[in-house]
Design a protein around this motif. Structure first.
Motif, PDB file in Angstrom:
ATOM      1  N   ASN A   1       0.809  -1.209   0.000  1.00  0.00           N
ATOM      2  CA  ASN A   1       0.000   0.000   0.000  1.00  0.00           C
ATOM      3  C   ASN A   1       0.849   1.270   0.000  1.00  0.00           C
ATOM      4  OD1 ASN A   1      -2.754   1.296   0.473  1.00  0.00           O
ATOM      5  ND2 ASN A   1      -1.511   2.145   2.123  1.00  0.00           N
ATOM      6  N   ALA A   2       2.128   1.170   0.343  1.00  0.00           N
ATOM      7  CA  ALA A   2       2.969   2.359   0.453  1.00  0.00           C
ATOM      8  C   ALA A   2       2.986   3.130  -0.860  1.00  0.00           C
ATOM      9  CB  ALA A   2       4.386   1.968   0.850  1.00  0.00           C
ATOM     10  N   GLY A   3       2.865   4.421  -0.755  1.00  0.00           N
ATOM     11  CA  GLY A   3       2.910   5.275  -1.933  1.00  0.00           C
ATOM     12  C   GLY A   3       2.313   6.631  -1.634  1.00  0.00           C
ATOM     13  N   TYR A   4       2.505   7.545  -2.554  1.00  0.00           N
ATOM     14  CA  TYR A   4       1.962   8.887  -2.380  1.00  0.00           C
ATOM     15  C   TYR A   4       1.782   9.548  -3.737  1.00  0.00           C
ATOM     16  CZ  TYR A   4       6.691  10.693  -3.176  1.00  0.00           C
ATOM     17  OH  TYR A   4       7.912  10.994  -3.720  1.00  0.00           O
ATOM     18  N   GLY A   5       1.024  10.620  -3.747  1.00  0.00           N
ATOM     19  CA  GLY A   5       0.758  11.357  -4.974  1.00  0.00           C
ATOM     20  C   GLY A   5       1.479  12.689  -4.999  1.00  0.00           C
ATOM     21  N   LEU A   6       1.781  13.135  -6.200  1.00  0.00           N
ATOM     22  CA  LEU A   6       2.288  14.484  -6.430  1.00  0.00           C
ATOM     23  C   LEU A   6       1.232  15.211  -7.244  1.00  0.00           C
ATOM     24  CD1 LEU A   6       5.996  13.841  -7.517  1.00  0.00           C
ATOM     25  CD2 LEU A   6       5.198  14.819  -5.363  1.00  0.00           C
ATOM     26  N   TYR A   7       0.990  16.428  -6.895  1.00  0.00           N
ATOM     27  CA  TYR A   7      -0.062  17.164  -7.576  1.00  0.00           C
ATOM     28  C   TYR A   7       0.503  18.424  -8.194  1.00  0.00           C
ATOM     29  CZ  TYR A   7      -2.754  13.834  -4.997  1.00  0.00           C
ATOM     30  OH  TYR A   7      -3.242  12.653  -4.509  1.00  0.00           O
ATOM     31  N   GLY A   8       0.087  18.704  -9.398  1.00  0.00           N
ATOM     32  CA  GLY A   8       0.545  19.886 -10.115  1.00  0.00           C
ATOM     33  C   GLY A   8       0.740  19.551 -11.573  1.00  0.00           C
ATOM     34  N   SER A   9       0.843  20.575 -12.361  1.00  0.00           N
ATOM     35  CA  SER A   9       1.055  20.364 -13.790  1.00  0.00           C
ATOM     36  C   SER A   9       2.500  19.963 -14.038  1.00  0.00           C
ATOM     37  CB  SER A   9       0.718  21.645 -14.560  1.00  0.00           C
ATOM     38  OG  SER A   9       1.571  22.690 -14.134  1.00  0.00           O
ATOM     39  N   VAL A  10       2.785  19.522 -15.230  1.00  0.00           N
ATOM     40  CA  VAL A  10       4.094  18.981 -15.563  1.00  0.00           C
ATOM     41  C   VAL A  10       5.209  19.975 -15.268  1.00  0.00           C
ATOM     42  CG1 VAL A  10       4.023  19.635 -18.010  1.00  0.00           C
ATOM     43  CG2 VAL A  10       5.363  17.655 -17.278  1.00  0.00           C
ATOM     44  N   GLU A  11       4.952  21.249 -15.456  1.00  0.00           N
ATOM     45  CA  GLU A  11       6.016  22.230 -15.191  1.00  0.00           C
ATOM     46  C   GLU A  11       6.164  22.551 -13.706  1.00  0.00           C
ATOM     47  OE1 GLU A  11       2.413  24.840 -16.326  1.00  0.00           O
ATOM     48  OE2 GLU A  11       3.252  22.914 -16.937  1.00  0.00           O
ATOM     49  N   ASP A  12       5.196  22.140 -12.900  1.00  0.00           N
ATOM     50  CA  ASP A  12       5.246  22.417 -11.468  1.00  0.00           C
ATOM     51  C   ASP A  12       5.882  21.292 -10.649  1.00  0.00           C
ATOM     52  OD1 ASP A  12       4.000  24.886 -11.771  1.00  0.00           O
ATOM     53  OD2 ASP A  12       1.997  23.998 -11.598  1.00  0.00           O
ATOM     54  N   VAL A  13       5.938  20.097 -11.195  1.00  0.00           N
ATOM     55  CA  VAL A  13       6.505  18.951 -10.484  1.00  0.00           C
ATOM     56  C   VAL A  13       7.906  18.696 -11.043  1.00  0.00           C
ATOM     57  CG1 VAL A  13       6.274  16.495  -9.984  1.00  0.00           C
ATOM     58  CG2 VAL A  13       4.233  17.945 -10.069  1.00  0.00           C
ATOM     59  N   SER A  14       8.908  18.846 -10.204  1.00  0.00           N
ATOM     60  CA  SER A  14      10.285  18.659 -10.671  1.00  0.00           C
ATOM     61  C   SER A  14      10.535  17.193 -11.016  1.00  0.00           C
ATOM     62  CB  SER A  14      11.275  19.122  -9.610  1.00  0.00           C
ATOM     63  OG  SER A  14      11.319  18.189  -8.547  1.00  0.00           O
ATOM     64  N   LEU A  15      11.493  16.974 -11.885  1.00  0.00           N
ATOM     65  CA  LEU A  15      11.854  15.601 -12.235  1.00  0.00           C
ATOM     66  C   LEU A  15      12.393  14.857 -11.015  1.00  0.00           C
ATOM     67  CD1 LEU A  15      13.428  15.961 -15.784  1.00  0.00           C
ATOM     68  CD2 LEU A  15      11.200  15.032 -15.157  1.00  0.00           C
ATOM     69  N   ALA A  16      13.092  15.558 -10.138  1.00  0.00           N
ATOM     70  CA  ALA A  16      13.598  14.913  -8.915  1.00  0.00           C
ATOM     71  C   ALA A  16      12.432  14.414  -8.063  1.00  0.00           C
ATOM     72  CB  ALA A  16      14.468  15.882  -8.124  1.00  0.00           C
ATOM     73  N   GLU A  17      11.378  15.212  -7.937  1.00  0.00           N
ATOM     74  CA  GLU A  17      10.202  14.783  -7.166  1.00  0.00           C
ATOM     75  C   GLU A  17       9.511  13.603  -7.840  1.00  0.00           C
ATOM     76  OE1 GLU A  17       8.264  18.630  -5.060  1.00  0.00           O
ATOM     77  OE2 GLU A  17       8.401  18.734  -7.246  1.00  0.00           O
ATOM     78  N   ALA A  18       9.389  13.670  -9.166  1.00  0.00           N
ATOM     79  CA  ALA A  18       8.739  12.577  -9.902  1.00  0.00           C
ATOM     80  C   ALA A  18       9.545  11.278  -9.778  1.00  0.00           C
ATOM     81  CB  ALA A  18       8.563  12.963 -11.366  1.00  0.00           C
ATOM     82  N   ARG A  19      10.873  11.372  -9.848  1.00  0.00           N
ATOM     83  CA  ARG A  19      11.719  10.185  -9.684  1.00  0.00           C
ATOM     84  C   ARG A  19      11.560   9.584  -8.290  1.00  0.00           C
ATOM     85  NH1 ARG A  19      15.625  13.398 -12.776  1.00  0.00           N
ATOM     86  NH2 ARG A  19      15.824  12.396 -14.797  1.00  0.00           N
ATOM     87  N   LYS A  20      11.535  10.451  -7.295  1.00  0.00           N
ATOM     88  CA  LYS A  20      11.370   9.972  -5.921  1.00  0.00           C
ATOM     89  C   LYS A  20      10.029   9.253  -5.767  1.00  0.00           C
ATOM     90  CE  LYS A  20      11.331  11.367  -1.113  1.00  0.00           C
ATOM     91  NZ  LYS A  20      11.252  12.450  -0.156  1.00  0.00           N
ATOM     92  N   GLN A  21       8.974   9.827  -6.360  1.00  0.00           N
ATOM     93  CA  GLN A  21       7.662   9.191  -6.287  1.00  0.00           C
ATOM     94  C   GLN A  21       7.682   7.819  -6.955  1.00  0.00           C
ATOM     95  OE1 GLN A  21       4.545  10.407  -8.911  1.00  0.00           O
ATOM     96  NE2 GLN A  21       2.996  10.148  -7.318  1.00  0.00           N
ATOM     97  N   MET A  22       8.298   7.695  -8.113  1.00  0.00           N
ATOM     98  CA  MET A  22       8.378   6.400  -8.788  1.00  0.00           C
ATOM     99  C   MET A  22       9.208   5.416  -7.962  1.00  0.00           C
ATOM    100  SD  MET A  22       6.521   6.440 -11.523  1.00  0.00           S
ATOM    101  CE  MET A  22       7.115   5.300 -12.744  1.00  0.00           C
ATOM    102  N   GLU A  23      10.242   5.906  -7.294  1.00  0.00           N
ATOM    103  CA  GLU A  23      11.068   5.053  -6.443  1.00  0.00           C
ATOM    104  C   GLU A  23      10.222   4.420  -5.339  1.00  0.00           C
ATOM    105  OE1 GLU A  23      14.406   3.025  -5.541  1.00  0.00           O
ATOM    106  OE2 GLU A  23      14.307   4.432  -7.199  1.00  0.00           O
ATOM    107  N   VAL A  24       9.327   5.216  -4.751  1.00  0.00           N
ATOM    108  CA  VAL A  24       8.452   4.712  -3.688  1.00  0.00           C
ATOM    109  C   VAL A  24       7.317   3.879  -4.277  1.00  0.00           C
ATOM    110  CG1 VAL A  24       6.814   5.375  -1.879  1.00  0.00           C
ATOM    111  CG2 VAL A  24       8.989   6.596  -2.093  1.00  0.00           C
ATOM    112  N   ASN A  25       6.555   4.465  -5.187  1.00  0.00           N
ATOM    113  CA  ASN A  25       5.319   3.849  -5.667  1.00  0.00           C
ATOM    114  C   ASN A  25       5.526   2.623  -6.540  1.00  0.00           C
ATOM    115  OD1 ASN A  25       4.263   6.103  -4.402  1.00  0.00           O
ATOM    116  ND2 ASN A  25       3.173   6.854  -6.183  1.00  0.00           N
TER     117      ASN A  25
END
Length: 166
Positions: A80-104
């Motif tokens: 169940n572990a995971g989380y969401g990032l919210y915002g448009s593509v220009e608002d979510v940094s690639l570092a944040e997106a990578r971290k989210q994929m690492e977890v999710n």
């Protein structure tokens, strides 16, 4: 029949609610998350909270080894572990997106890889990956969450992780 269940992401939300329900049904439930202080209510109900970060393989191995040593098996892995990032593509940094994929995504895979050999040895086991909703373009999830969900579905399909039993 009483089962030994490992629930990841049990410090809040759907993971905590699932753990609460499983404990109340009489199962032996190990609850894991980074924030162990937020699982004390589950301990009071009879759960076994442990600190674990799904992106840390040493954490995962320690938790799984502890459960196997105490219980001899893990009947159910509730990813169940995971989380969401919210915002448009220009608002979510690639570092944040990578971290989210690492977890999710990769966190789910890492936990599954360490648990599955024990399930195969026992010739029994169930893995439940909580994928909330569909991941098409008509649902109100940000695209990065939909992409992670789609990846998990495909990963499970080709990795041949047991969904019903080993």
């Amino acid at each position: 029949m009483k089962k030994v269940i490992l629930v990841t992401g049990a410090s809040s939300g759907m993971g905590k609610e699932a753990a609460r329900k499983l404990i109340n049904e009489g199962h032996t439930v190990y609850t894991v998350a980074r924030r162990i202080d937020q699982m004390q209510d589950l301990k009071a109900l009879g759960g076994y909270p442990m600190r674990m970060d799904v992106t840390n393989e040493e954490d995962i191995q320690t938790v799984v080894d502890t459960i196997i040593e105490k219980e001899g098996k893990i009947d159910v892995l509730w990813n169940n572990a995971g989380y969401g990032l919210y915002g448009s593509v220009e608002d979510v940094s690639l570092a944040e997106a990578r971290k989210q994929m690492e977890v999710n995504v990769f966190g789910l895979a890492a936990v599954s890889q360490i648990v599955v050999p024990h399930m195969r040895k026992a010739k029994s086991g169930l893995i439940s990956d909580l994928i909330k909703g569909k991941y098409n373009n008509h649902v109100p999830y940000p695209k990065n969450i939909r992409d992670a969900k789609a990846f998990v579905e495909q990963y499970k399909k080709y990795a041949k992780f047991p969904e019903r039993s080993c």
